[in-house]
Design a protein around this motif. Sequence first.
Motif, PDB file in Angstrom:
ATOM      1  N   MET A  58      38.302  38.167  60.235  1.00  0.00           N
ATOM      2  CA  MET A  58      36.984  39.301  60.228  1.00  0.00           C
ATOM      3  C   MET A  58      36.321  38.122  59.884  1.00  0.00           C
ATOM      4  O   MET A  58      35.668  37.092  59.496  1.00  0.00           O
ATOM      5  N   HIS A  59      34.677  38.569  60.905  1.00  0.00           N
ATOM      6  CA  HIS A  59      33.747  37.991  60.799  1.00  0.00           C
ATOM      7  C   HIS A  59      32.506  39.066  59.825  1.00  0.00           C
ATOM      8  O   HIS A  59      32.708  40.323  60.428  1.00  0.00           O
ATOM      9  N   LEU A  60      31.342  39.005  58.674  1.00  0.00           N
ATOM     10  CA  LEU A  60      30.964  39.380  57.673  1.00  0.00           C
ATOM     11  C   LEU A  60      29.668  38.974  57.955  1.00  0.00           C
ATOM     12  O   LEU A  60      29.418  37.103  57.251  1.00  0.00           O
ATOM     13  N   PHE A  88      17.331  37.590  54.805  1.00  0.00           N
ATOM     14  CA  PHE A  88      18.009  36.871  54.673  1.00  0.00           C
ATOM     15  C   PHE A  88      19.396  36.885  55.221  1.00  0.00           C
ATOM     16  O   PHE A  88      19.360  37.857  55.426  1.00  0.00           O
ATOM     17  N   PHE A  89      20.343  35.922  55.851  1.00  0.00           N
ATOM     18  CA  PHE A  89      21.184  36.134  56.852  1.00  0.00           C
ATOM     19  C   PHE A  89      22.629  34.746  56.139  1.00  0.00           C
ATOM     20  O   PHE A  89      21.927  33.780  55.244  1.00  0.00           O
ATOM     21  N   ASP A  90      23.640  35.747  56.667  1.00  0.00           N
ATOM     22  CA  ASP A  90      24.759  34.861  56.477  1.00  0.00           C
ATOM     23  C   ASP A  90      25.762  34.798  56.779  1.00  0.00           C
ATOM     24  O   ASP A  90      25.593  36.349  57.243  1.00  0.00           O
ATOM     25  N   HIS A  91      26.016  34.032  57.191  1.00  0.00           N
ATOM     26  CA  HIS A  91      28.304  34.965  57.698  1.00  0.00           C
ATOM     27  C   HIS A  91      29.255  34.139  57.456  1.00  0.00           C
ATOM     28  O   HIS A  91      29.440  32.308  57.418  1.00  0.00           O
ATOM     29  N   LEU A  92      30.143  34.307  56.873  1.00  0.00           N
ATOM     30  CA  LEU A  92      31.342  34.407  56.145  1.00  0.00           C
ATOM     31  C   LEU A  92      32.564  34.864  56.742  1.00  0.00           C
ATOM     32  O   LEU A  92      32.638  35.922  57.560  1.00  0.00           O
ATOM     33  N   HIS A  93      33.613  34.098  56.142  1.00  0.00           N
ATOM     34  CA  HIS A  93      35.073  34.995  56.680  1.00  0.00           C
ATOM     35  C   HIS A  93      35.618  35.159  55.533  1.00  0.00           C
ATOM     36  O   HIS A  93      36.046  34.105  54.662  1.00  0.00           O
ATOM     37  N   PRO A  94      35.887  36.643  55.596  1.00  0.00           N
ATOM     38  CA  PRO A  94      36.639  36.944  54.339  1.00  0.00           C
ATOM     39  C   PRO A  94      38.182  36.523  54.333  1.00  0.00           C
ATOM     40  O   PRO A  94      38.578  36.382  55.053  1.00  0.00           O
ATOM     41  N   LYS A 135      22.485  44.502  54.124  1.00  0.00           N
ATOM     42  CA  LYS A 135      23.397  45.355  54.891  1.00  0.00           C
ATOM     43  C   LYS A 135      24.837  44.260  55.100  1.00  0.00           C
ATOM     44  O   LYS A 135      24.512  43.086  55.770  1.00  0.00           O
ATOM     45  N   LEU A 136      25.386  44.917  55.278  1.00  0.00           N
ATOM     46  CA  LEU A 136      27.162  44.079  55.953  1.00  0.00           C
ATOM     47  C   LEU A 136      27.485  45.038  56.902  1.00  0.00           C
ATOM     48  O   LEU A 136      27.321  46.066  57.190  1.00  0.00           O
ATOM     49  N   PHE A 137      28.217  44.015  57.904  1.00  0.00           N
ATOM     50  CA  PHE A 137      28.814  44.419  58.469  1.00  0.00           C
ATOM     51  C   PHE A 137      29.917  43.639  59.221  1.00  0.00           C
ATOM     52  O   PHE A 137      30.043  42.417  59.251  1.00  0.00           O
TER      53      PHE A 137
END
Length: 268
Positions: free
Chosen positions: A84-86, A95-101, A122-124
């Motif tokens: 998953m890419h969040l 603000f921007f962040d790219h996380l991996h749950p 906003k979360l994607f």
Amino acid sequence: MKYLLLLLSFVTVFGLSGCGSKTHSGSTHQNMNHDTKEKKDSTQAQFSFNGIPEGGKKVNLNIQINSLNGKPVDQFELEHEKLMHLIVVSKDLSFFDHLHPQYKGKGLFTVVPNFPNGGEYKLFADFIPKGSDKNVKTKLVKVSGQQGEPISLTPDKLLTKVIDGKEITLKFDKLTTNDEAKMTFTLKDAKTKKDIINLQPYLGAIGHVVAISGDTNTYLHVHPMNEKSSGPDAEFMTSFPKKGVYKIWGQFKQNGNVFIVPFIVDVP
């Protein structure tokens, strides 16, 4: 009308809150034989926090992925090394962040997002259930705490930025809606002006690009054409579905460090 959305993961989101929200998506990837017609989502998502999200404080986020009949989805496909890419953005896109749950099993993913201030985010959540098509689920989150000053989304007059000693220039072969556009990031050393040719793979590719419209209703996650390249050029193909202002974040890796370069463009 052609929908040759090469190397593109696209979704236009109707509505701002996404617990089980409907999306449309299509994707093709290099060396993969996917078609590009619109697909229906096969899942629903539930977003929940272990507490009240507050700016500057850590709180666990749970993302539960179930089938449309309510049963947990057990298996997911790896996409660029992750299940998953969040993507997390503030409502003004400053603000921007790219996380991996982390996947816990039985459809449950967990992560601790970073909300630097109070306000709306906003979360994607971007993932592929095994044997299905890409799904993107969204959630509008209201974070308590002191809010930062809103930053206006003004298109850049010059598409060249200096980040961490690197000079990055973004060019388009054309910038229009509903047609293929090639965007090229060219990276040089900011002092010497020499080409950077030692980029390292980030999540299995030379780089990744996310673009989000100013109203946050259109989300593009774009993968590179030349995945094995190490610079100085990183090329991506995309298509903007509607005109307006978009913020674009390019993510690259050099000497073990990931860096992000943002651009704001107005698509006529």
